[in-house]
Design a protein around this motif. Sequence first.
Motif, PDB file in Angstrom:
ATOM      1  N   ASP A 275       0.823  -1.211   0.000  1.00 47.82           N
ATOM      2  CA  ASP A 275       0.000   0.000   0.000  1.00 47.82           C
ATOM      3  C   ASP A 275       0.860   1.265   0.000  1.00 47.82           C
ATOM      4  O   ASP A 275       0.591   2.226  -0.747  1.00 47.82           O
ATOM      5  CB  ASP A 275      -0.935   0.018   1.219  1.00 47.82           C
ATOM      6  N   SER A 276       1.872   1.309   0.835  1.00 50.07           N
ATOM      7  CA  SER A 276       2.711   2.506   0.916  1.00 50.07           C
ATOM      8  C   SER A 276       3.491   2.713  -0.386  1.00 50.07           C
ATOM      9  O   SER A 276       3.703   3.851  -0.819  1.00 50.07           O
ATOM     10  CB  SER A 276       3.667   2.415   2.101  1.00 50.07           C
ATOM     11  N   ARG A 277       3.878   1.605  -1.032  1.00 54.82           N
ATOM     12  CA  ARG A 277       4.589   1.758  -2.301  1.00 54.82           C
ATOM     13  C   ARG A 277       3.656   2.275  -3.383  1.00 54.82           C
ATOM     14  O   ARG A 277       4.040   3.136  -4.192  1.00 54.82           O
ATOM     15  CB  ARG A 277       5.219   0.442  -2.730  1.00 54.82           C
ATOM     16  N   LEU A 278       2.428   1.774  -3.420  1.00 55.96           N
ATOM     17  CA  LEU A 278       1.468   2.277  -4.407  1.00 55.96           C
ATOM     18  C   LEU A 278       1.172   3.753  -4.168  1.00 55.96           C
ATOM     19  O   LEU A 278       1.052   4.538  -5.119  1.00 55.96           O
ATOM     20  CB  LEU A 278       0.176   1.459  -4.350  1.00 55.96           C
ATOM     21  N   ASP A 279       1.055   4.143  -2.895  1.00 60.10           N
ATOM     22  CA  ASP A 279       0.840   5.563  -2.587  1.00 60.10           C
ATOM     23  C   ASP A 279       1.995   6.403  -3.135  1.00 60.10           C
ATOM     24  O   ASP A 279       1.787   7.466  -3.727  1.00 60.10           O
ATOM     25  CB  ASP A 279       0.736   5.765  -1.076  1.00 60.10           C
ATOM     26  N   SER A 280       3.206   5.915  -2.930  1.00 51.49           N
ATOM     27  CA  SER A 280       4.384   6.638  -3.403  1.00 51.49           C
ATOM     28  C   SER A 280       4.387   6.755  -4.920  1.00 51.49           C
ATOM     29  O   SER A 280       4.694   7.830  -5.471  1.00 51.49           O
ATOM     30  CB  SER A 280       5.648   5.916  -2.930  1.00 51.49           C
ATOM     31  N   MET A 281       4.005   5.688  -5.612  1.00 50.56           N
ATOM     32  CA  MET A 281       4.025   5.704  -7.074  1.00 50.56           C
ATOM     33  C   MET A 281       2.960   6.645  -7.632  1.00 50.56           C
ATOM     34  O   MET A 281       3.219   7.400  -8.583  1.00 50.56           O
ATOM     35  CB  MET A 281       3.837   4.285  -7.618  1.00 50.56           C
ATOM     36  N   PHE A 282       1.761   6.625  -7.057  1.00 50.22           N
ATOM     37  CA  PHE A 282       0.706   7.529  -7.516  1.00 50.22           C
ATOM     38  C   PHE A 282       1.088   8.984  -7.262  1.00 50.22           C
ATOM     39  O   PHE A 282       0.859   9.862  -8.101  1.00 50.22           O
ATOM     40  CB  PHE A 282      -0.614   7.188  -6.805  1.00 50.22           C
ATOM     41  N   ARG A 283       1.650   9.216  -6.096  1.00 50.33           N
ATOM     42  CA  ARG A 283       2.029  10.588  -5.761  1.00 50.33           C
ATOM     43  C   ARG A 283       3.099  11.094  -6.738  1.00 50.33           C
ATOM     44  O   ARG A 283       3.074  12.243  -7.183  1.00 50.33           O
ATOM     45  CB  ARG A 283       2.541  10.652  -4.326  1.00 50.33           C
ATOM     46  N   THR A 284       4.052  10.230  -7.082  1.00 54.22           N
ATOM     47  CA  THR A 284       5.125  10.630  -7.997  1.00 54.22           C
ATOM     48  C   THR A 284       4.615  10.866  -9.406  1.00 54.22           C
ATOM     49  O   THR A 284       4.966  11.857 -10.061  1.00 54.22           O
ATOM     50  CB  THR A 284       6.219   9.543  -8.030  1.00 54.22           C
ATOM     51  N   ALA A 285       3.739   9.955  -9.905  1.00 53.30           N
ATOM     52  CA  ALA A 285       3.314  10.016 -11.304  1.00 53.30           C
ATOM     53  C   ALA A 285       2.120  10.940 -11.526  1.00 53.30           C
ATOM     54  O   ALA A 285       2.052  11.629 -12.545  1.00 53.30           O
ATOM     55  CB  ALA A 285       2.979   8.617 -11.805  1.00 53.30           C
ATOM     56  N   LEU A 286       1.169  10.965 -10.569  1.00 52.38           N
ATOM     57  CA  LEU A 286      -0.087  11.683 -10.805  1.00 52.38           C
ATOM     58  C   LEU A 286      -0.303  12.847  -9.848  1.00 52.38           C
ATOM     59  O   LEU A 286      -1.276  13.599  -9.996  1.00 52.38           O
ATOM     60  CB  LEU A 286      -1.272  10.716 -10.702  1.00 52.38           C
ATOM     61  N   GLY A 287       0.567  12.974  -8.855  1.00 47.45           N
ATOM     62  CA  GLY A 287       0.431  14.085  -7.919  1.00 47.45           C
ATOM     63  C   GLY A 287      -0.699  13.914  -6.933  1.00 47.45           C
ATOM     64  O   GLY A 287      -1.189  14.899  -6.361  1.00 47.45           O
ATOM     65  N   ARG A 288      -1.153  12.697  -6.735  1.00 48.66           N
ATOM     66  CA  ARG A 288      -2.237  12.412  -5.788  1.00 48.66           C
ATOM     67  C   ARG A 288      -2.122  10.989  -5.298  1.00 48.66           C
ATOM     68  O   ARG A 288      -1.342  10.186  -5.857  1.00 48.66           O
ATOM     69  CB  ARG A 288      -3.600  12.620  -6.458  1.00 48.66           C
ATOM     70  N   LEU A 289      -2.904  10.645  -4.268  1.00 47.83           N
ATOM     71  CA  LEU A 289      -2.964   9.267  -3.771  1.00 47.83           C
ATOM     72  C   LEU A 289      -4.048   8.499  -4.518  1.00 47.83           C
ATOM     73  O   LEU A 289      -5.003   9.094  -5.020  1.00 47.83           O
ATOM     74  CB  LEU A 289      -3.260   9.254  -2.273  1.00 47.83           C
ATOM     75  N   PRO A 290      -3.951   7.175  -4.600  1.00 46.72           N
ATOM     76  CA  PRO A 290      -5.010   6.396  -5.261  1.00 46.72           C
ATOM     77  C   PRO A 290      -6.279   6.393  -4.411  1.00 46.72           C
ATOM     78  O   PRO A 290      -6.218   6.430  -3.167  1.00 46.72           O
ATOM     79  CB  PRO A 290      -4.392   4.999  -5.372  1.00 46.72           C
ATOM     80  N   ASN A 291      -7.437   6.363  -5.080  1.00 46.78           N
ATOM     81  CA  ASN A 291      -8.673   6.199  -4.309  1.00 46.78           C
ATOM     82  C   ASN A 291      -8.846   4.725  -3.950  1.00 46.78           C
ATOM     83  O   ASN A 291      -8.031   3.885  -4.345  1.00 46.78           O
ATOM     84  CB  ASN A 291      -9.872   6.750  -5.084  1.00 46.78           C
ATOM     85  N   HIS A 292      -9.899   4.414  -3.234  1.00 42.37           N
ATOM     86  CA  HIS A 292     -10.055   3.033  -2.739  1.00 42.37           C
ATOM     87  C   HIS A 292     -10.162   2.043  -3.887  1.00 42.37           C
ATOM     88  O   HIS A 292      -9.553   0.956  -3.854  1.00 42.37           O
ATOM     89  CB  HIS A 292     -11.296   2.939  -1.843  1.00 42.37           C
ATOM     90  N   GLY A 293     -10.934   2.401  -4.920  1.00 41.14           N
ATOM     91  CA  GLY A 293     -11.086   1.483  -6.044  1.00 41.14           C
ATOM     92  C   GLY A 293      -9.762   1.241  -6.759  1.00 41.14           C
ATOM     93  O   GLY A 293      -9.434   0.105  -7.123  1.00 41.14           O
ATOM     94  N   GLU A 294      -8.996   2.294  -6.974  1.00 40.63           N
ATOM     95  CA  GLU A 294      -7.704   2.150  -7.643  1.00 40.63           C
ATOM     96  C   GLU A 294      -6.734   1.344  -6.799  1.00 40.63           C
ATOM     97  O   GLU A 294      -5.984   0.500  -7.315  1.00 40.63           O
ATOM     98  CB  GLU A 294      -7.118   3.541  -7.927  1.00 40.63           C
ATOM     99  N   ARG A 295      -6.788   1.589  -5.490  1.00 41.58           N
ATOM    100  CA  ARG A 295      -5.870   0.841  -4.618  1.00 41.58           C
ATOM    101  C   ARG A 295      -6.158  -0.652  -4.698  1.00 41.58           C
ATOM    102  O   ARG A 295      -5.247  -1.472  -4.806  1.00 41.58           O
ATOM    103  CB  ARG A 295      -6.004   1.341  -3.182  1.00 41.58           C
ATOM    104  N   ASP A 296      -7.460  -1.023  -4.663  1.00 44.95           N
ATOM    105  CA  ASP A 296      -7.823  -2.440  -4.733  1.00 44.95           C
ATOM    106  C   ASP A 296      -7.399  -3.047  -6.072  1.00 44.95           C
ATOM    107  O   ASP A 296      -6.878  -4.175  -6.124  1.00 44.95           O
ATOM    108  CB  ASP A 296      -9.339  -2.601  -4.557  1.00 44.95           C
ATOM    109  N   GLN A 297      -7.627  -2.300  -7.160  1.00 42.56           N
ATOM    110  CA  GLN A 297      -7.258  -2.816  -8.486  1.00 42.56           C
ATOM    111  C   GLN A 297      -5.755  -3.075  -8.582  1.00 42.56           C
ATOM    112  O   GLN A 297      -5.324  -4.122  -9.093  1.00 42.56           O
ATOM    113  CB  GLN A 297      -7.677  -1.814  -9.559  1.00 42.56           C
ATOM    114  N   PHE A 298      -4.974  -2.154  -8.088  1.00 38.07           N
ATOM    115  CA  PHE A 298      -3.521  -2.305  -8.216  1.00 38.07           C
ATOM    116  C   PHE A 298      -2.981  -3.379  -7.260  1.00 38.07           C
ATOM    117  O   PHE A 298      -1.996  -4.049  -7.581  1.00 38.07           O
ATOM    118  CB  PHE A 298      -2.828  -0.956  -7.989  1.00 38.07           C
ATOM    119  N   LYS A 299      -3.626  -3.552  -6.104  1.00 40.98           N
ATOM    120  CA  LYS A 299      -3.187  -4.630  -5.221  1.00 40.98           C
ATOM    121  C   LYS A 299      -3.471  -5.987  -5.861  1.00 40.98           C
ATOM    122  O   LYS A 299      -2.659  -6.920  -5.759  1.00 40.98           O
ATOM    123  CB  LYS A 299      -3.894  -4.507  -3.868  1.00 40.98           C
TER     124      LYS A 299
END
Length: 748
Positions: free
Chosen positions: A683-707
């Motif tokens: 989860d923390s790595r996905l947060d880091s990647m979204f923040r770096t690429a898109l300038g925001r954190l993933p929402n719940h649906g995106e987080r579940d999809q990427f996990k």
Amino acid sequence: CHDHKLDPIPTSDYYALYGALTSSRMVMSSPESLDVNVDAKELLRNLKPLIRAELAKQWTQESILIPRYLLAADRVWKGFPPRPQDLTDLSFNRIQAWLTLLEKEKPEMEDLLYPWIQVSGQQITQEWDKLRSHYVEETQYRVVFNQKNFRSFGDFTQDGFGGWHSDGSALVDGPSVAGEFAIGSSGPVAVTSVFPAGIYTHALSERLNAALRSPLVPKDKKFVSLQVMGGKLSSWRTILDNCMLSNAYQLLAQDSLHWVKIPNRDDQSSLPFYIELVTTTYNPRIPDRLESMKITPEQIVAPNSYFGIRRAVLHDIDESPQDELSHMARLFEINSPNNLEDLAEGYAAVIGNALGRWVTGKSSDDDGRWIGWFLENQLFTNTIDQTPELQALIREYRLAESRIASPKAFNGMADLDPGYNVPILLAGDAENPGEVVPRGFLQLITGTPDGLQAFGSGRQEIAELIASSTNPLTARVMANRIWLHVFGDGIVSTPDNFGVYGEGPSHPELLDYLASRFIREGWSIKKLIRFLVLSQTFQQSSGPSSESLIIDPLNRLLSHYPVRRLEGESIRDAILAVSGRLNRTMYGPSIQPHREEPKDYRGLHQGPLDGDGRRSVYLKVTRHEGSRFLETFDFPSPTITRGKRNSTNVPSQALVLLNGPFVIEQAGFWADGLIRILEPTVDSRLDSMFRTALGRLPNHGERDQFKKLVEKLVDLHKIGSEQILENREVWKDVAHVILNLKEFIYFR
């Protein structure tokens, strides 16, 4: 070839503009101010007299031995063995150097040892008087020959720049006086040359750049000849009709002055023709045309380059100007020698007197020539370690020289000649000239067909007309283009066409207001951009309301911020920035784009896949083949002007993001950086990647999809759950997916 059919622009306006532009020279110029290396240059100027004094002291001592060396070499030349004391007291290498000169086949009268060779073994007194008379007669003949057959086109020995045009920091001080010398920038050699009066760009340092351009060459003579020297990729070329792209560069690779004969372009009597000498930096074909110039990339790494020139002449005969032998006269000013010993002492006296004047800075051209001849033929010791004092001075000199900033140059234009007008080519036929049109601008703007009242090309007057507060067209066009880049579309959606067949402005009053504000604020692009991005219009959400979709489906009224795709350069730079590969270094040479099939013979060389991480602005643009990645995302053709780029959405763009080796490589680079950070959870790595690429954190649906994606990749790559955060292939694939999100390449 005809008056414009759609706008009130007659044919004569085209030729009026063409006359102004073709009267300008396309040149390489330096962006640096003249004082960029002022401290280092001043230190070099102060050190040179000290070095000259130390050298003159040593060489004066050596000149005392000249008679012994010359007599010893003469003895060997005549077939006698050297005397034991000569081999004991004198340097064998120095004797050999003198012997080589005596053995020279067919020496010319300008050779300093020619008189010795002629009288050695003869009755010296009688032969010397005959030889003196011969030199007087030959000198008179050559002077008359030169006066009769050659017309000066530039004398840099006494007329400054002689009507030629100089550029670059090496020529700030003007031409050099007789006796100027160049210090070796590296290695054991102390002095590379001692010169007669003229222009020598390396008089202070080979690191200083320079260009010297002739006036327009008169067409009444067949040839132009230059007395030049040069090395380290300096060159000369001829330019016809101000065509800067000419490949006609000839490298200078001779350290002694010599004549170069150049055919005049009398076959093109109506076109301007001139000659230029340049150091490497001012050569627009380096580094692009290495093969045609037969040089290697390694040769252009060093900033050193230099040339020298004394004179330029015009002539019709095939021969070059003849040496007028003035430097030989001083040898005959001594009393007639009774024997070779007297003559050897005469040589020593002449060079000793020349050194005496050189050390005080009062050399003549002939002094410089004598000293230069001794150096060129290794008859003086010329190493930096001949005395501790000299070694210390030259080390200090080279240290100061190393502080000179590497030269820079850019393509530009210059008014160096009187402007000239051109005729209308009837029906566009180059062989059917009509009425001559005075240089000028669009009559629609000026209100008169009268030409410009300018000595030069008239470009400055045209620029002032274009950027005049009384000419609203320029301000409107510029304000519209700035709006286009901020909002994705112009108030006039056809930025290249404000005419009858272009689109009308969506907000005409707004366009006029912005144009007026632009003029009022000093034509400042930065101020207008600041005004636009601080507006409520720019700060709107990009989400449209249902009502606006009905009333303004194309969003021409800007009810919401227009969503648009990033330009190709921004997409590439964003990928590099996210992966951590972006090289933020400012400035420097262009980088060749990566090519699937490089063609070196066409100058289409191979560049690194990621362009060394440099921003896209540093990728080299060529007319033949540019970056395939950028072209996929609508990079415009460099052969035409384009005020507004296309913005397409085609399958090839998705394919290059999915399969392109550049994107895949950067995904792997990003994965390497993620693994080094060692995030504690997925989860923390996905947060880091979204923040770096898109300038925001993933929402719940995106987080579940990427996990779930991570879980599938773990199965696919057959790794244990404890290795998830350390597996490169898993996170390379996740990174690749994020780089393919629409949100990554769209601006909203």
